[in-house]
Each structure stands twice: as structure tokens, then as C-alpha cells.
Design an enzyme around this catalytic site. Structure first.
Site, PDB file in Angstrom:
ATOM      1  N   ARG A 126     -12.203   7.432  -7.940  1.00  8.35           N
ATOM      2  CA  ARG A 126     -11.177   6.612  -8.625  1.00  8.35           C
ATOM      3  C   ARG A 126     -12.395   5.367  -9.732  1.00  8.35           C
ATOM      4  O   ARG A 126     -11.441   5.203 -11.003  1.00  8.35           O
ATOM      5  CB  ARG A 126     -10.845   5.259  -7.298  1.00  8.35           C
ATOM      6  CG  ARG A 126      -9.553   5.389  -7.376  1.00  8.35           C
ATOM      7  CD  ARG A 126      -8.738   4.617  -6.358  1.00  8.35           C
ATOM      8  NE  ARG A 126      -7.962   5.309  -5.457  1.00  8.35           N
ATOM      9  CZ  ARG A 126      -7.710   3.858  -4.247  1.00  8.35           C
ATOM     10  NH1 ARG A 126      -7.921   2.908  -4.210  1.00  8.35           N
ATOM     11  NH2 ARG A 126      -5.880   4.456  -3.925  1.00  8.35           N
ATOM     12  N   GLU A 145      -5.950  13.159  -1.823  1.00 10.59           N
ATOM     13  CA  GLU A 145      -6.427  11.794  -2.685  1.00 10.59           C
ATOM     14  C   GLU A 145      -7.658  12.099  -3.411  1.00 10.59           C
ATOM     15  O   GLU A 145      -8.496  12.999  -2.385  1.00 10.59           O
ATOM     16  CB  GLU A 145      -5.959  10.956  -2.312  1.00 10.59           C
ATOM     17  CG  GLU A 145      -4.480  10.895  -2.085  1.00 10.59           C
ATOM     18  CD  GLU A 145      -4.027   9.436  -1.406  1.00 10.59           C
ATOM     19  OE1 GLU A 145      -5.260   7.866  -1.163  1.00 10.59           O
ATOM     20  OE2 GLU A 145      -2.420   8.584  -1.119  1.00 10.59           O
ATOM     21  N   ALA A 185       0.783  -1.440   0.072  1.00 10.75           N
ATOM     22  CA  ALA A 185      -0.213   0.281   0.038  1.00 10.75           C
ATOM     23  C   ALA A 185       0.637   1.029  -0.364  1.00 10.75           C
ATOM     24  O   ALA A 185       2.134   1.055   1.044  1.00 10.75           O
ATOM     25  CB  ALA A 185      -0.808  -0.128   1.655  1.00 10.75           C
ATOM     26  N   HIS A 202      -7.582  -4.246  -8.472  1.00  9.01           N
ATOM     27  CA  HIS A 202      -7.242  -2.659  -6.490  1.00  9.01           C
ATOM     28  C   HIS A 202      -7.501  -3.836  -5.583  1.00  9.01           C
ATOM     29  O   HIS A 202      -6.580  -4.110  -4.674  1.00  9.01           O
ATOM     30  CB  HIS A 202      -7.049  -1.942  -7.178  1.00  9.01           C
ATOM     31  CG  HIS A 202      -5.217  -1.008  -5.948  1.00  9.01           C
ATOM     32  ND1 HIS A 202      -4.422  -1.354  -5.332  1.00  9.01           N
ATOM     33  CD2 HIS A 202      -6.006  -0.384  -4.808  1.00  9.01           C
ATOM     34  CE1 HIS A 202      -4.297  -0.582  -4.627  1.00  9.01           C
ATOM     35  NE2 HIS A 202      -4.791   0.345  -4.372  1.00  9.01           N
TER      36      HIS A 202
END
Length: 523
Positions: free
Chosen positions: A280, A115, A47, A339
Site C-alpha cells: 500500500r 489483496e 471496513a 486510513h
């Protein structure tokens, strides 16, 4: 099958969730089953981003929860989001106390990065992209020093033992130096923390062993599974032909790196107002579309990082070097890769599964936190929160701790055939082709038929059966969800059915019934 009795709590897996839970169980005797040398094969160690937590005085757990719910596309359980984000700060402080060298500023404050889909910078990092590796290093040091914890390395779990509806033990086999026949370890409680399912896909960022076996063995024992269709594809796996694909952390885009096509033109501003920092699933589909159109998408870090990438993001820099790429002089080719699995074994707020005697935490679990699209860097946070909750609940269920327990010694076991690599490769390609970034009914039906054929190729191999069980659950759940929501995108049902979504729940028996029906339709 040989039987070993132990008073130790058996922890299946050796990633962050497993190790943290084992430490929280101390001084209760624990047995950790690690397929590889400790720390070498866990997703946690790979990670890069960090742990999301509201550490800034201007941030709050409530704002973190709101971002989590918004990113989850209507499928997050609000109470779980509130619970997890409220505990986040405590776990950062706990890990700091255990020796994790989080990045700090001159005043001692935590250096925070932003993020995708976070409204502010709240990701706590270690040397840019070393969070997972450094947290694992700190935990492993404490594991080695804790006398109540025994670690069996080179040992895999192949199945759960159920008596009268309760999990009473785990079937294990040696994985190093060669696979063996299994034996049964009977234990007072089992904690399943064996990772996700990314390796069921041909293109993945996950370690080679992470192929859904943990979810599959619990499903085969009868545990309920939730949200299996929600598989997150990371938009910036480094597209260099390696398996698994190295990861270019989302923190690079948080620093201002841009996604460009082969001509150097950005494509994310047209896809979403947040451009490279969009959720994402949106970024992954945009990257996937570029790849499918032959426009060779890439990540451009030159303008915002330049040579600084070599020291600020050492894991990415090393991956580029290994692939013959120079991120200082050129762009980094990327692709969308499997992922993180938001779905998994359904658990309650104390990490209990639907099977008495079995607790689940980490990526193997489905807690309701991630919904249809995990918020960046919430994965490690969820593992920490529910690992501790599992440990506390197991302690409450078992009562006062036994001070000592005899170490477990495995007997000599004969060699056994490993899963056929050709069948695994066929399974991975089938999942990529039909249950990948973009799905539709015909492709999902083909995938279910292909999974059945793979399973028939080695029907007595428990590891392969665990993989095909999870693959079946993913494809069946994706076929049943006739809408697009978060990471689950159906080309034949491109819109969501309202803002609020329903979490899915399925058993392996139900998924197999659907798979059989699909096969009969095609016969």
C-alpha cells in the site's frame, strides 16, 4: 467532579474490537461507552475488504505470517505475526457461528479474494465490500441480547484516571445531544478500544470522530506509545470532495481494476513489479505523485467488472452514485488518504499496556503485527485476536466473575464547550501538509509548532488535548526516524537503514520535550 463506582469492566469504544471483547468477557459485567448510537460511528463498520485468514487448504498460517512480515518493511515482530495468523481461522469460524454471512461457494467453502502484498487469495469477505458492516451487525445483535453487557450511547471518554500509577477509572462526558462536563467512573479494569487517528488529517477515509483521542488520552495518562510515525495512507480513496472520503476497496484491484492517469495510461507497472497489487505505501506514493503532478489518478474497473460492480461492490457503487460518478461508464477519481494507524499504545501479547489496569486492543493499540506497513485486511484480524486475548487476561487478573452489577446511570451534568471546529480544521491541515504521505524535517518541525499553537487556542478542552497529544506523537516520531520505511517516507532520508528496522517507543513527555525544543529553535 462527580464519581460513580461500578464493578463493571469499562470498555471504551464501540467498534469490532470493543464489542468482541465485551462478548468474550461475558458473563462478567461490562459497560461499553459508545459516543454514537451503537454501530453508527465505528471505523469497523466502514471496513470494506474483509478479514485475512488462511482458509484455503493450500494456504497456511505460516505463509500468511511471511506475507505480513514482508509487507511490514522490517518492523513486524515475528512472534506476533505467527501468533495472530495461527489464530485467524478460529476467529473466522467464531464469527460465522455468531451469524456473520461470509461469502460462500456452492460447496460451502469461503470465497476468498486477493489483496495487495498477499501471496494468495485469503481475504474472507461479505457481499464484496460489506464485511465490516455485516460483522458489526452480527456482534451488535449479540451485544443487545447479552444481559451482562450495558451500553451507554452518546457518551465519550475524555481521560483516564490514574492513582498510584494504576488506571482506576475513566472520565466520561455526554456527547449527545450536546457535550457535557465530565464525571468519573471508577472501575476494576479499563479496556481501551477507541479507534485510530485518520481524522487528524484533512483527507481521510475514517469516520469523523476517529481523531486520535483514544491514543491521546492514554498517552496523557503516561502510557508508552510505539510506532506512532507509521500512518497508512490508502491509495484509493474516492476523490470527490467529501469529508471523510469514501473508500474504493482494495478488493477492486484484487479483481483486476487498474490505476490510470487522466489520459487513461497505467502508471503502476513502472512503479513496482506487482503493479496495482504492490504494498500500500508504494501504491499510495504513486497515486500521491500523480495528484501532485495534476494528472488526476483514477481507478478503472470497467474492463474487469463492468456493470457487475453494482452488485459485487454495493458500497463502492453507492459512494459513486452519491458523488455523481458512474463506475460502469467511466473511471473513479482517487487520492491517497489517511486510513489506518499502525502505531498506538504499546501492548504485550495479552493486550496489556504499560499502565497497570489498562488493556488496549484494535487500532488504538500497537502490537507489533503491522510494522511499517499493514498487510491488507490484517486490521480486523488483529482486532479480533487481541480483543479475545484482552478479555481472557482481564478475567485472569480480576479473578472469578461477579454474577451481576448495578447498571451505571450518569447524573445530570452541565453543558461544556466542544472543541473549536476551526482549531480542528487547522490541526488536520497541518498534519496533511507536514506529516502526510511524504515528509521532511522542515515540514515536520513546522507541524510541531502548528500543533502547539492549536493546543494553545483551547488549552482546557480535554478532547482537543487528546487530539494534539496524538498529533504531537506522530510528528515527533516521524522527525526522529531519519529513514524511509514502509508508510513513513522521508524525502530527506529516502532510504531505509538496513533491512531490519527498529520499532519506536515514545512517551508524550518525550514528544512534548521535542516539540518545545523545536519551538525554541524557531523563536
Amino acid at each position: 467532579m462527580q464519581v460513580i463506582e461500578t464493578g463493571r469492566v469499562v470498555v471504551i469504544g464501540a467498534g469490532l474490537a470493543a464489542l468482541y471483547a465485551a462478548l468474550k468477557l461475558a458473563p462478567r459485567p461490562v459497560l461499553i461507552l459508545s459516543p454514537d448510537p451503537l454501530g453508527s460511528g465505528a471505523s469497523s463498520a466502514w471496513a470494506q475488504g474483509g478479514v485475512a485468514a488462511a482458509m484455503d487448504p493450500h494456504d497456511s498460517a505460516e505463509a500468511h505470517a511471511r506475507d505480513t512480515i514482508r509487507a511490514g518493511a522490517g518492523a513486524v515482530t515475528p512472534e506476533v505475526a505467527a501468533l495472530v495468523t495461527a489464530e485467524a481461522r478460529d476467529h473466522i469460524l467464531d464469527l460465522t457461528g455468531l451469524g456473520t454471512p461470509f461469502d460462500r461457494d456452492d460447496a460451502g467453502g469461503y470465497v476468498l479474494s486477493r489483496e495487495a502484498a498477499h501471496s494468495t487469495a485469503r481475504v474472507v469477505r461479505v457481499r464484496g465490500d460489506q464485511a465490516g458492516a455485516e460483522i458489526m451487525r452480527a456482534l451488535i445483535g449479540h451485544i443487545r441480547e447479552t444481559p451482562s453487557i450495558q451500553v451507554l450511547e452518546g457518551v465519550i471518554a475524555t481521560g483516564l484516571h490514574v492513582e498510584d500509577g494504576k488506571v482506576t477509572g475513566v472520565e466520561v462526558a455526554r456527547s449527545l445531544p450536546r457535550l457535557s462536563a465530565p464525571c468519573l467512573i471508577r472501575a476494576p479494569a479499563c479496556l481501551l478500544a477507541g479507534g485510530g487517528s485518520g481524522g487528524l488529517y484533512a483527507l481521510t477515509t475514517n469516520p469523523p470522530r476517529i481523531r486520535g483521542e483514544a491514543i491521546g488520552m492514554a498517552a496523557r495518562a503516561g502510557a508508552r506509545v510505539s510506532d506512532a510515525e507509521f500512518v497508512q495512507f490508502h491509495p484509493t480513496a474516492i476523490d470527490c470532495g467529501l469529508d471523510p472520503a469514501p473508500l474504493a476497496t482494495e478488493a477492486l484491484r484484487g479483481e483486476g481494476a487498474t490505476l490510470v492517469d487522466r489520459d487513461g495510461a497505467r502508471f503502476m507497472p513502472e512503479a513496482h513489479p506487482d503493479a496495482e497489487l504492490a504494498p500500500r505505501d508504494i501504491v499510495a506514493r504513486a497515486v500521491y505523485a500523480q495528484t501532485q503532478a495534476g494528472r488526476r489518478p483514477a481507478l478503472d474497473t470497467r474492463g474487469v467488472l463492468g456493470p457487475r460492480i453494482l452488485e459485487a461492490f454495493p458500497a463502492v457503487a453507492q459512494a459513486c452514485r452519491d458523488a455523481g460518478l458512474d463506475p460502469v461508464a467511466g473511471t473513479i477519481p482517487v487520492a491517497a488518504a489517511a486510513h489506518y494507524h499502525m502505531g498506538g499504545i504499546a501492548t504485550d501479547a495479552d493486550a496489556k499496556s504499560s499502565l497497570p489496569g489498562l488493556w488496549v486492543c484494535g487500532e488504538t493499540a500497537s502490537t507489533g503485527l503491522h510494522g511499517a506497513n499493514r498487510l491488507a485486511s490484517n486490521g480486523l484480524l488483529e482486532a479480533l485476536v487481541f480483543a479475545r486475548r484482552a478479555a481472557h487476561d482481564i478475567g485472569g487478573a480480576l479473578g472469578p466473575s461477579v454474577a451481576t452489577a448495578t447498571p451505571v446511570a450518569l447524573p445530570d451534568m452541565p453543558a461544556r464547550a466542544a472543541p473549536d471546529p476551526a482549531l480542528i480544521a487547522r490541526l488536520r491541515q497541518a498534519m496533511t501538509n507536514g506529516a502526510g504521505v511524504i515528509r521532511e524535517a522542515a515540514g515536520l518541525r513546522r507541524t510541531l509548532r502548528e500543533i502547539a499553537e492549536v493546543e494553545a487556542g483551547q488549552p482546557d478542552n480535554p478532547q482537543l488535548l487528546n487530539m494534539t497529544a496524538t498529533a504531537t506523537l506522530i510528528a515527533a516520531s516521524a522527525l526522529l526516524r531519519e529513514e524511509s520505511r514502509g508508510a513513513h517516507f522521508r524525502a530527506d532520508f529516502p532510504r531505509a537503514k538496513g533491512d531490519a528496522g527498529q520499532r519506536s517507543t515514545l512517551t508524550l513527555a518525550g514528544a512534548l520535550a521535542l516539540r518545545d525544543a523545536v519551538r525554541l529553535e524557531h523563536a
